[in-house]
Design a protein around this motif. Structure first.
Motif, short mmCIF file in Angstrom:
data_model
loop_
_atom_site.label_atom_id
_atom_site.label_comp_id
_atom_site.label_asym_id
_atom_site.label_seq_id
_atom_site.Cartn_x
_atom_site.Cartn_y
_atom_site.Cartn_z
N GLU A 127 5.22 -2.14 25.42
CA GLU A 127 4.75 -1.72 24.11
C GLU A 127 4.47 -0.21 24.11
OE1 GLU A 127 4.55 -3.56 21.49
OE2 GLU A 127 4.21 -5.62 22.07
N PRO A 128 4.82 0.51 23.02
CA PRO A 128 5.34 -0.01 21.75
C PRO A 128 6.87 -0.12 21.71
CG PRO A 128 4.94 2.32 21.54
CD PRO A 128 4.51 1.94 22.94
N ILE A 129 7.55 0.07 22.83
CA ILE A 129 9.01 -0.10 22.82
C ILE A 129 9.33 -1.57 22.59
CG2 ILE A 129 11.11 0.02 24.22
CD1 ILE A 129 9.90 2.40 25.68
N PRO A 130 10.12 -1.92 21.57
CA PRO A 130 10.51 -3.32 21.37
C PRO A 130 11.30 -3.82 22.58
CG PRO A 130 11.00 -2.01 19.42
CD PRO A 130 10.66 -1.04 20.51
N ALA A 131 10.93 -4.99 23.09
CA ALA A 131 11.59 -5.55 24.27
C ALA A 131 11.66 -7.06 24.13
CB ALA A 131 10.85 -5.17 25.54
N ALA A 132 12.72 -7.66 24.67
CA ALA A 132 12.92 -9.10 24.59
C ALA A 132 13.64 -9.60 25.84
CB ALA A 132 13.71 -9.46 23.33
N VAL A 133 13.66 -10.91 25.99
CA VAL A 133 14.38 -11.55 27.09
C VAL A 133 15.38 -12.53 26.48
CG1 VAL A 133 14.20 -12.94 29.20
CG2 VAL A 133 12.35 -11.37 28.58
N ILE A 134 16.64 -12.42 26.88
CA ILE A 134 17.69 -13.31 26.39
C ILE A 134 18.43 -13.93 27.57
CG2 ILE A 134 18.04 -12.01 24.26
CD1 ILE A 134 20.54 -10.76 25.58
N ASN A 135 19.22 -14.97 27.29
CA ASN A 135 20.08 -15.53 28.32
C ASN A 135 21.54 -15.27 27.95
OD1 ASN A 135 20.68 -17.41 26.32
ND2 ASN A 135 19.58 -19.09 27.29
N ALA A 136 22.47 -15.83 28.73
CA ALA A 136 23.89 -15.55 28.52
C ALA A 136 24.39 -16.03 27.17
CB ALA A 136 24.71 -16.19 29.64
#
Length: 286
Positions: A127-136
């Motif tokens: 934060e405050p950088i937008p960040a997420a976790v995704i899969n393939a």
């Protein structure tokens, strides 16, 4: 919904009747529109008809009817996977279906249990950088507060709808916020098709493609082009309903050498975007 059973019923009979009730309850919550079917006049019961589920799952109407009647029949894991996909079961519902049908519960399709705790800490601390976790498969597994405020409303979506492809092609809000949508959509489909080479026989991947082809003619068009792309970092532009234009560098980092999970970040490219992103991080939920 639970079907009553006589006290003398065997464990197997109880299980079959619970399976029948569970299937009916899941079928009745899916509308024809959600399944990509045309409306054909007034319906006596809510949701899909038995024959519609059978058709969408690629199985015989009689066979599916027997399942909903609690008949003593055996079904394969492939058939269960098709039914689960058609009824849009989440991972917990899918596991319940398999257990009631007498099969071991399948592994979670969505890698959510495989996110290392340290990665979740990193997502919050960015934060405050937008960040997420995704899969393939581009399922959204986790995101920090600023990411949620950037894309808006994802936390309120059902588990099975938290997927970038579904959002890109079926969410009006998502589409309105992604500038250069045509390029972004084509890029995403090409990356997904490239990744599917390693998952072509998996029910979760096939079910997602089937759903997208039913719900989005634009996805169908891009899918038929058979374009492929590898992972890449690039600049994205968002038009946020409150913050306005945001220009962000999209970066993806693999969590491990053999892991399909990626940490993705959206770093502002200029001071104006930095200021807007900081404000997003400070605001309350939208």
């Amino acid at each position: 919904m639970t079907t009553s059973v006589p006290a003398e019923a065997t464990d197997e009979q109880v299980r079959r009747r619970e399976l029948a009730s569970f299937l009916r309850s899941r079928r009745e919550r899916i509308s024809p529109e959600q399944a990509g079917l045309p409306l054909t006049g007034r319906r006596r019961t809510p949701g899909l008809r038995r024959e519609e589920v059978a058709h969408l799952a690629g199985m015989g109407v009689t066979w599916y009817t027997w399942l909903e009647q609690g008949r003593d029949i055996k079904v394969s894991e492939q058939v269960l996977a098709a039914i689960a996909s058609t009824l849009r079961l989440d991972p917990h519902e899918r596991a319940h279906l398999y257990t009631l049908a007498g099969h071991p519960a399948p592994p979670m399709d969505r890698d959510s249990a495989a996110i290392p705790a340290a990665v979740l800490v990193m997502v919050r601390q960015l934060e405050p950088i937008p960040a997420a976790v995704i899969n393939a498969r581009f399922d959204l597994l986790a995101g920090n507060r600023t990411y949620e405020r950037l894309v808006g409303g994802v936390d309120h979506l059902p588990f099975e709808d938290r997927n970038w492809l579904l959002l890109m092609f079926t969410s009006p809000r998502w589409r309105a916020s992604v500038l250069d949508w045509e390029d972004a959509a084509a890029r995403l489909v090409a990356r997904f098709r490239s990744g599917m080479a390693d998952h072509a026989t998996e029910s979760g991947w096939k079910g997602l493609v089937r759903r997208l082809r039913q719900e989005s003619p634009e996805f169908e068009r891009l899918w038929e082009q058979h374009d492929v792309r590898g992972p890449e970092n690039f600049t994205k532009r968002f038009l946020h309903p409150e913050a306005g234009l945001l220009t962000l560098d999209y970066t993806q980092l693999s969590v491990g050498e053999r892991s399909a999970i990626k940490l993705v970040t959206y770093t502002p490219v200029d001071e104006e975007t930095w200021a807007k992103v900081r404000l997003l991080g400070e605001r309350g939920p939208q």
